[in-house]
Scaffold this active site. Structure first.
Site, PDB file in Angstrom:
ATOM      1  N   GLU A 150      39.105  38.108  34.993  1.00 59.37           N
ATOM      2  CA  GLU A 150      39.863  39.323  35.275  1.00 59.37           C
ATOM      3  C   GLU A 150      40.768  39.193  36.490  1.00 59.37           C
ATOM      4  OE1 GLU A 150      37.821  42.867  36.713  1.00 59.37           O
ATOM      5  OE2 GLU A 150      36.031  41.653  37.128  1.00 59.37           O
TER       6      GLU A 150
ATOM      7  N   GLU B 173      33.236  51.535  34.649  1.00 61.41           N
ATOM      8  CA  GLU B 173      32.876  50.810  35.872  1.00 61.41           C
ATOM      9  C   GLU B 173      33.496  51.545  37.065  1.00 61.41           C
ATOM     10  OE1 GLU B 173      32.824  46.199  37.480  1.00 61.41           O
ATOM     11  OE2 GLU B 173      34.713  47.180  37.030  1.00 61.41           O
TER      12      GLU B 173
END
Length: 262
Positions: free
Chosen positions: A143, A240
């Site tokens: 990511e 998240e």
């Protein structure tokens, strides 16, 4: 229909980690993800998943000192052997728990003169991880993280992720696309998801600024969720965020989403 997972590293932290599985299930989550699950043995996690009929969809490979402000593990040339040990440790969990994806956090470089070497090391390590997990049918994802929260992070936008994915061209490597981080970097994530959904292995979200739940910042989550649902992406969408207040009071977005029974 979107499928949402609860990130147990940030949600339901009012309880110890083993109890968070049940709390997530009570509030409608059939899937969970854990940033770093290594405080629990794989058998203990498997027991919770089995009891609550949940799937573990994501975990991270250990990242050394990254979360404490350091450079991390996956991109640092001098730490390559330690990274491989971290992959072996993650493999213990992967073999038993069969997550959908395992995330490799690229890390930071504080000396710009060394950035090429750090990037090359990261690519080597990413390939090593993918070769480890691909035979198990598990995606290896990586990511981009915004450089406001993590200065020096070597991968911080979608185009960088695409370039690495295309260069390595491994069938087990995918992007982990985080809406919060890309909003912080002023990226057009609606367009990106529409164009590149087939290369995305996992999506996460939080509102911006503050990284709280939807509705605490400026992101139009109705538009975000619609864009994901209308794209070719078929994976999980991970909540998240850091709840503002109690986790159970932060879930209005979930109850009103088109797939709150995910």
């Amino acid at each position: 229909m979107l499928r949402f997972s609860a990130n147990l590293s940030l949600l339901f932290t009012e309880a110890e980690l083993p109890r968070r599985f049940g709390l997530a299930k009570t509030h409608g989550f059939d899937a969970v993800e854990i940033q770093f699950p290594y405080s629990l043995e794989p058998a203990a996690i498997e027991e919770q998943l089995s009891e609550h009929k949940q799937k573990l969809v994501l975990l991270n490979i250990a990242a050394d000192d990254l979360m404490q402000g350091g450079e991390g593990l996956a991109c640092v040339p001098e730490k390559q052997s330690r990274f491989r040990q971290a992959v072996k440790e993650a493999l213990r969990y992967a073999e038993r728990l069969q997550p959908a994806a395992i995330n490799v956090l690229p890390g930071r470089c504080f000396d710009r003169r060394r950035e090429p070497a750090y990037l090359d090391t990261f690519k080597q390590n990413l390939l090593y991880a993918a070769a480890t997990f691909f035979p198990l049918g598990i995606k290896t994802v990586f990511e981009a993280i915004n450089t406001h929260d993590m200065p020096g992070f070597i991968i911080h936008n979608g185009e960088q992720m695409l370039a690495i994915r295309r260069e390595l061209d491994h069938p087990g490597i995918f992007l982990q696309y985080d809406i919060y981080h890309m909003e912080r970097m002023a990226e057009n994530y609606i367009e990106f998801i529409g164009r590149h959904a087939g290369l995305i292995g996992h999506v996460q979200f939080a509102d911006c600024p503050g990284r709280g739940q939807p509705g605490t910042g400026r992101i139009d989550f109705g538009g975000v969720f619609a864009a994901i649902e209308n794209s070719a992406y078929s994976g999980w969408v991970g909540a998240e965020y850091r709840p503002v207040g109690a986790t159970e009071d932060s879930l209005d977005w979930f109850g009103h989403s088109s797939s709150s029974a995910a």
